[in-house]
Design a protein around this motif. Structure first.
Motif, PDB file in Angstrom:
ATOM      1  N   VAL A   1       0.834  -1.207   0.000  1.00 27.60           N
ATOM      2  CA  VAL A   1       0.000   0.000   0.000  1.00 27.60           C
ATOM      3  C   VAL A   1       0.870   1.259   0.000  1.00 27.60           C
ATOM      4  N   PHE A   2       2.041   1.177   0.652  1.00 26.33           N
ATOM      5  CA  PHE A   2       2.928   2.345   0.712  1.00 26.33           C
ATOM      6  C   PHE A   2       3.318   2.824  -0.681  1.00 26.33           C
ATOM      7  N   HIS A   3       3.531   1.873  -1.607  1.00 23.52           N
ATOM      8  CA  HIS A   3       3.948   2.232  -2.962  1.00 23.52           C
ATOM      9  C   HIS A   3       2.856   3.035  -3.678  1.00 23.52           C
ATOM     10  N   LEU A   4       1.595   2.659  -3.439  1.00 22.74           N
ATOM     11  CA  LEU A   4       0.503   3.411  -4.066  1.00 22.74           C
ATOM     12  C   LEU A   4       0.343   4.779  -3.429  1.00 22.74           C
ATOM     13  N   GLU A   5       0.575   4.871  -2.115  1.00 24.25           N
ATOM     14  CA  GLU A   5       0.555   6.185  -1.478  1.00 24.25           C
ATOM     15  C   GLU A   5       1.643   7.083  -2.061  1.00 24.25           C
ATOM     16  N   THR A   6       2.815   6.507  -2.306  1.00 24.26           N
ATOM     17  CA  THR A   6       3.903   7.269  -2.925  1.00 24.26           C
ATOM     18  C   THR A   6       3.530   7.695  -4.336  1.00 24.26           C
ATOM     19  N   PHE A   7       2.905   6.796  -5.099  1.00 21.06           N
ATOM     20  CA  PHE A   7       2.460   7.123  -6.453  1.00 21.06           C
ATOM     21  C   PHE A   7       1.463   8.287  -6.427  1.00 21.06           C
ATOM     22  N   ILE A   8       0.515   8.232  -5.507  1.00 21.04           N
ATOM     23  CA  ILE A   8      -0.475   9.311  -5.411  1.00 21.04           C
ATOM     24  C   ILE A   8       0.209  10.614  -5.018  1.00 21.04           C
ATOM     25  N   ALA A   9       1.184  10.535  -4.113  1.00 25.11           N
ATOM     26  CA  ALA A   9       1.928  11.737  -3.711  1.00 25.11           C
ATOM     27  C   ALA A   9       2.629  12.359  -4.923  1.00 25.11           C
TER      28      ALA A   9
END
Length: 447
Positions: A175-183
């Motif tokens: 999930v962290f990777h998708l949060e980074t992508f959204i950021a």
């Protein structure tokens, strides 16, 4: 904080165990005893030296006494926190998980969570986890347990199956990777410096590696309209075949552009919340051919590379610069600190369903957000995704439940039923049985 006793099952590992110790070295709030246990006893003893070097290199000498124990019960006795990160069997076991299905036309991009390979990996892993749970119940029943091992959902479920009152959770960074992508998208959309991923607040639902984002905000701004606009734009999905081939040549097996995650949002109304390699395995259409997967820039991690990596990690000699700790995106130490009362944390967790995911039965291991605080984990009610997503997740969860029940009762016929029910299974019945029998033999646990 008082002295803590932490045990790492899989303490001889050269990846997760080392990263956890580096994170531990940077956290001045914790101290006590670190116990390393591994079926490879020599590897655990070797990591004692590495741990002491890590603490010295990061000016944390004396905060932890590091010991290796050959007996699991002795390692667990009196422990407050247990970390589990193990490889169930040697890497050669994965020949049956990865190569045999391919010979029958079933492609897997990872093969450690779902699909025929995920089921066979579970067959090796779950008996270990049933035993871990029994030993934890006997020697440290009040300890908190953090599992990192895949298949995450099933390994965590096995702990609760064998010891229903265990205090455990599964921890995953996808999930962290998708949060980074959204950021990264926020920085483009609003002309600001890229926010920390922790400033992106997402609502998540599903099971590990097949998890979905149903809501996302940044500084109170609803980001879902812009994400849906991005997902709906045909220009978002160029043919990435050449990029995929370049990634294969450069062995960048884990790179992805989240195009599969976005396609779930475009077609079904919820953003995938795991890497594309994982998401692609839970449905039949992305892995219909290698070329289809390449179009989305995603590549499969080959068995041969896994063999070479296992050898490289086992032979690795850590240089001084390898031991210097830098800020990590992993949250194991933060979770530990929260459970021990040093802080609170809101993050994604894999825990039994208490009603936080309404479309799945209670008791199933699900992934959602939750608050972690002193000796407490409180799941947060997840927003329901669209019905199509619910149906896909429900099928995956049902297959996982059949697999759990089959392995707990040693019922190979029920395991075959789960095997047939997996979304990637497309073979005629006789060929499916033939593959299943071959995989049973090839995937047996051995060291």
């Amino acid at each position: 904080m008082k002295d803590s006793r932490i045990c790492i099952i899989g303490g001889g590992g050269r990846l997760w165990a080392i990263q956890f110790m580096k994170d531990l070295a940077t956290n001045s709030m914790t101290h006590g005893t670190l116990v390393l246990y591994d079926i490879d006893k020599e590897a655990a003893r070797s990591n004692v030296e590495v741990a002491n070097r890590i603490f010295a290199a990061n000016k944390a000498e004396g905060r932890f006494a590091v010991v290796a124990k050959d007996d699991l019960g002795e390692a667990l006795e009196g422990t407050e926190l247990v970390i589990i990160s193990v490889e169930p069997g040697n890497t050669e076991c994965r020949y049956g998980d990865l190569v045999l299905p391919e010979e029958y036309g079933i492609l897997e991009s990872v093969g450690d969570t779902t699909g025929p390979g995920g089921i066979m990996r579970a067959r090796r892993a779950l008996p270990l986890f049933f035993e871990f749970a029994k030993q934890i119940e006997k020697h440290c029943p009040d300890a908190w347990v953090i599992n990192y091992t895949n298949p995450m959902t099933l390994c965590t479920a096995a702990l609760f199956k064998a010891f229903p009152k265990i205090k455990a959770l599964g921890c995953c960074h996808e999930v962290f990777h998708l949060e980074t992508f959204i950021a990264e998208q926020v920085a483009k959309w609003y002309g600001v410096e890229k926010p920390d991923r922790r400033d992106i607040h997402v609502d998540i639902t599903g099971v590990n590696h097949f998890t979905f984002i149903t809501g996302a905000t940044w500084e109170g701004i609803d980001l879902m309209p812009k994400l849906k606009e991005l997902a709906a734009d045909p220009n978002t999905y160029p043919d990435e075949t050449e990029l995929a081939k370049k990634r294969i040549a450069e062995e960048k097996w884990f790179d992805c552009d989240h195009l599969i995650a976005l396609s779930f949002l475009r077609d079904f109304g919820a953003l995938g919340a795991a890497g594309d390699r994982h998401l692609s395995e839970f449905v039949p259409w992305f892995l219909s051919s290698e070329e289809q997967l390449w179009k989305l820039g995603t590549i499969r991690t080959p068995y041969a590379w896994r063999l070479s990596q296992a050898k490289e990690k086992k032979e690795k000699v850590f240089k001084q610069e390898d031991l210097i700790a830098e800020p990590s995106d992993e949250e194991g130490v933060d979770i530990m600190r929260s459970l021990l009362g040093d802080r609170t944390l809101l993050t994604n967790i894999n825990r039994p369903n208490e009603g936080q995911i309404r479309y799945l039965p209670k008791g199933r291991i699900v992934e959602s957000n939750g608050y972690i605080s002193n000796d407490s984990i409180r799941p947060i009610m997840a927003m329901d995704p669209p019905l199509a997503i619910q149906n896909m997740v429900r099928q995956v969860s049902d297959v996982q439940q059949m697999t759990l029940d089959a392995l707990y009762t040693n019922d190979d016929q029920l395991l075959f039923t789960a095997f047939l029910s997996d979304p990637l299974m497309k073979l005629p019945l006789d060929k499916a049985r033939e593959l299943f029998d071959k995989m049973l033999k090839a995937s047996e646990i051995r060291y």
